[in-house]
Enzyme design. Structure first.
Site, PDB file in Angstrom:
ATOM      1  N   GLY A 197       0.794  -1.230  -0.067  1.00 33.58           N
ATOM      2  CA  GLY A 197       0.027  -0.185  -0.022  1.00 33.58           C
ATOM      3  C   GLY A 197       0.790   1.187  -0.165  1.00 33.58           C
ATOM      4  N   PRO A 199       2.320   4.975   1.162  1.00 30.82           N
ATOM      5  CA  PRO A 199       2.848   5.334   2.444  1.00 30.82           C
ATOM      6  C   PRO A 199       1.904   6.002   3.272  1.00 30.82           C
ATOM      7  CG  PRO A 199       4.447   6.032   0.667  1.00 30.82           C
ATOM      8  CD  PRO A 199       3.045   5.480   0.050  1.00 30.82           C
ATOM      9  N   GLY A 202      -0.989   2.613   7.065  1.00 28.30           N
ATOM     10  CA  GLY A 202      -1.159   1.791   8.224  1.00 28.30           C
ATOM     11  C   GLY A 202      -0.641   0.431   8.325  1.00 28.30           C
ATOM     12  N   GLU A 420     -11.528  33.087  -9.206  1.00 29.45           N
ATOM     13  CA  GLU A 420     -12.067  32.084  -8.503  1.00 29.45           C
ATOM     14  C   GLU A 420     -13.712  31.990  -8.257  1.00 29.45           C
ATOM     15  OE1 GLU A 420     -10.724  29.625  -6.896  1.00 29.45           O
ATOM     16  OE2 GLU A 420      -8.540  30.634  -7.420  1.00 29.45           O
TER      17      GLU A 420
END
Length: 643
Positions: A197, A199, A202, A420
């Site tokens: 998995g 980084p 878990g 924006e």
């Protein structure tokens, strides 16, 4: 090995210093040999200070021409003894007769004593190397840290967001607690489990939880701890590790970052007998060889499964590969809940909102988010962490701290506000686009403004219409600038870059071009050790490349024109959103809805904000424009995290 060298170095230095001092002393003690005639000349001039006769040899001190005291040595034959004694008495020279030392004594003090001192120092040095906690001479022993049963307090309750991986590993725990339950039907528990998995998801925490749940000894070591500069040390450490594990079985061996020692032997790099390959060969033998390792379960973690040796991944060694992926929206909420138990959070704080706004976050990122929120609340002298600190922490983790000290001219502020506003309005008016959560023109990180969009759920597949809607949203900032100011700025450079990348993937990877049809163009290539797609090899003609460019241009052009028409039809709403951003700097999704509907915004309430951070210097001095999304927008494969 570095620790051993650092502890040994002072003793080596002391040993060398003693040798040098002894040699220097011997050199300084060597007297000047003179003739009997010169000795008499010195005596006549009164320069002889002492004279010791040892039978055939006179030694002592005399005063040199520069006034310094120097040692001398003069030899004479036996018949001259009476003459020398009479001459010394006649000239009042301090003369002393001495019994000649036996040759054994001379050898003892001139040769044997230094040898004894050197041997004693060497034996002391070796004892220091082998004794105590240094263990420098035993660097072939395993460096694994043993945690006895009961010492690990982490359980599956402390692991959230990886339900499937947790269920897979629960079987390992059940076997360690009751091996006969699985062996009575002839079944065999997996010898090895590989956790794969990204980084921060878990993997190490899961391994600790297995040991905590099973309540068995736990050996923990990193893959890089096996590799040394001396050939054979790594293999020796692997043997020692499994020997210790067999004595403590049932137990768990956890090797973190196993790619450091388990890289493929067929890469063409390095010789066939290098240290890393010998270590890997020994690991393969220990995992599935003639020796019986029943009761010893090997768990390893890596985020680079593509570089591991195929022999390591075959059944019988790593029988089971467990994918520990980035958490989905429910997993993120569960992880936030676990970490929120460690801090005082307001009961009204809705963690599901934070979970929606953090697509692509790993468990480590979410833990950092909760910690940042607690620090912000403490800085403001608050007793609890509210939703405002959680939102601020999320923005800080995504984009960095606010740069309120950045001086922006009024004109650039207006341009950023309309830029924006164009993004927010395009997203709000385009059907099928996710909900706009917040729009701000407060500089943060490299961006002058940000528009946040919250997905209602994680998407792993997207339709062509959804991707075209995203192109429309990305073009919103540039289109708003054209409509409001009649010219374009560099502020849309990041939007254009991401829109072009999305359009290229629609054409070359997703087969969404009617002209080219369902075909993939370009083959990824890159070195296996890099693990990244460096380039895409061309597997198409120049004519096809021209069509690809035309299709990309068409997609971008249609999205741009669609956005222009949409914003021109809603110019009043664009002005209202832009003016609200200029006045308030930040608006949320509810404010945007009111502005689009033409309703007034509620009055601003004074909010006590935490102290701003110390002023940071801008490395480049350039004012980059809005990056509408806080995370990279698109990887529409099986693990896509759209914004």
């Amino acid at each position: 090995m570095k620790n051993y060298l650092s502890s040994v170095t002072p003793w080596i230095v002391i040993f060398l210093i003693v040798i040098l001092l002894f040699m220097n002393y011997r050199q300084r003690e060597t007297p000047e040999k003179i003739s009997i005639g010169k000795w008499k000349t010195l005596g006549e001039s009164g320069q002889i200070m002492t004279a010791v006769d040892a039978g055939g040899r006179i030694s002592g001190e005399f005063t040199g021409e520069d006034g310094t005291t120097q040692k001398y040595q003069v030899e004479y034959v036996a018949p001259q003894a009476a003459t020398v004694l009479e001459w010394a008495d006649a000239h009042s020279i301090p003369y002393e007769a001495k019994v000649k030392s036996p040759i054994f004594t001379t050898l003892l003090f001139s040769f044997l004593l230094p040898v004894v001192i050197i041997l004693a120092l060497w034996m002391f040095l070796m004892r220091q190397l082998q004794g105590g906690g240094n263990k420098a001479m035993s660097f072939g022993k395993s460096k694994a840290k043993l945690v006895q049963e009961g010492e690990i307090k982490v359980t599956f309750k402390d692991v959230a967001g990886v339900e499937e991986a947790r269920e897979e590993l629960a079987e390992i725990v059940a076997y360690l607690k009751d091996p006969k339950k699985f062996s009575r039907l002839g079944g065999r528990i997996p010898k090895g489990v590989l956790l794969i998995g990204p980084p921060g998801t878990g993997k190490t925490l899961l391994a600790k939880a297995i040991a905590g749940e099973a309540n068995v000894p736990f050996f923990s070591i990193s893959g890089s701890d096996f590799v040394e500069m001396f050939v054979g040390v790594g293999a020796s450490r692997v043997r020692d590790l499994f020997e210790q594990a067999k004595k403590a079985k049932p137990c768990i061996i956890f090797i973190d970052e196993i790619d450091a020692v388990g890289r493929s032997r067929f890469s063409g790099i390095g010789g066939s007998h290098d240290e890393r390959e010998q270590t890997l060969n020994q690991l393969l033998v220990e995992m599935d060889g003639f020796a019986d390792n029943e009761g010893v379960i090997l768990i390893s973690a890596t985020n680079r499964p593509d570089v591991l040796d195929p022999a390591l991944l075959r059944p019988g060694r790593f029988d089971r590969q467990v994918m520990v992926a980035l958490p989905d929206i429910r997993g993120r909420e569960q992880i936030l809940t676990v970490h929120a138990e460690k801090v005082k959070i307001d009961d009204d704080a809705d963690l599901s909102v934070i979970a929606k706004g953090t697509p692509g976050f790993s468990g480590a990122d979410l833990a950092n988010l909760i910690n940042e929120a607690a620090l912000l609340a403490a800085r403001a002298d608050k007793e609890i962490v509210s939703i405002s600190e959680l939102e601020e922490a999320k923005d800080r983790v995504m984009m960095g701290p606010e740069r309120r000290s950045l001086v922006i001219s009024e004109k650039e502020k207006i341009v950023t506000a309309y830029h924006e506003a164009g993004h927010a309005l395009a997203a709000r008016l385009t059907p099928g686009t996710e909900e706009v959560h917040k729009v701000t023109i407060i500089p943060r990180g490299p961006a002058l403004g940000v528009t946040y969009i919250l997905p209602s759920e994680d998407h792993y597949n997207m339709t062509r219409q959804q991707l075209e809607n995203r192109l429309t949203y990305l073009m919103g900032g540039r289109a708003a600038e054209e409509i409001q100011f009649g010219e374009i700025t560099t502020g849309a450079s990041n939007d254009i870059e991401r829109a072009t990348d999305l359009a290229r993937r629609m054409v070359c990877q997703y087969g969404m071009s009617e002209k080219l049809g369902p075909r993939s163009f370009g083959e990824p290539s890159g070195h296996v050790f890099l693990g990244k797609e460096m380039t895409r090899e061309r597997n198409y003609s120049e004519e096809t490349a021209t069509i690809i460019d035309e299709e990309i241009k068409r997609l971008l052009g249609e999205a741009h024109e669609k956005t222009l028409d949409m914003l021109r039809e809603n110019k009043d709403a664009l002005d209202r959103v832009g003016e609200a951003l200029i006045e308030r700097e930040t608006i949320d999704g509810n404010d945007l809805t009111l502005l689009v509907e033409g309703k007034p915004l509620p009055p601003l309430e004074p909010v006590k904000k935490p102290p701003t951070e110390p002023k940071a210097e801008d490395d480049t001095g350039e004012k980059e424009s809005a990056a509408p999304d806080p995370k990279p927008r698109l990887d529409l494969g099986p693990q896509a995290q759209p914004s």
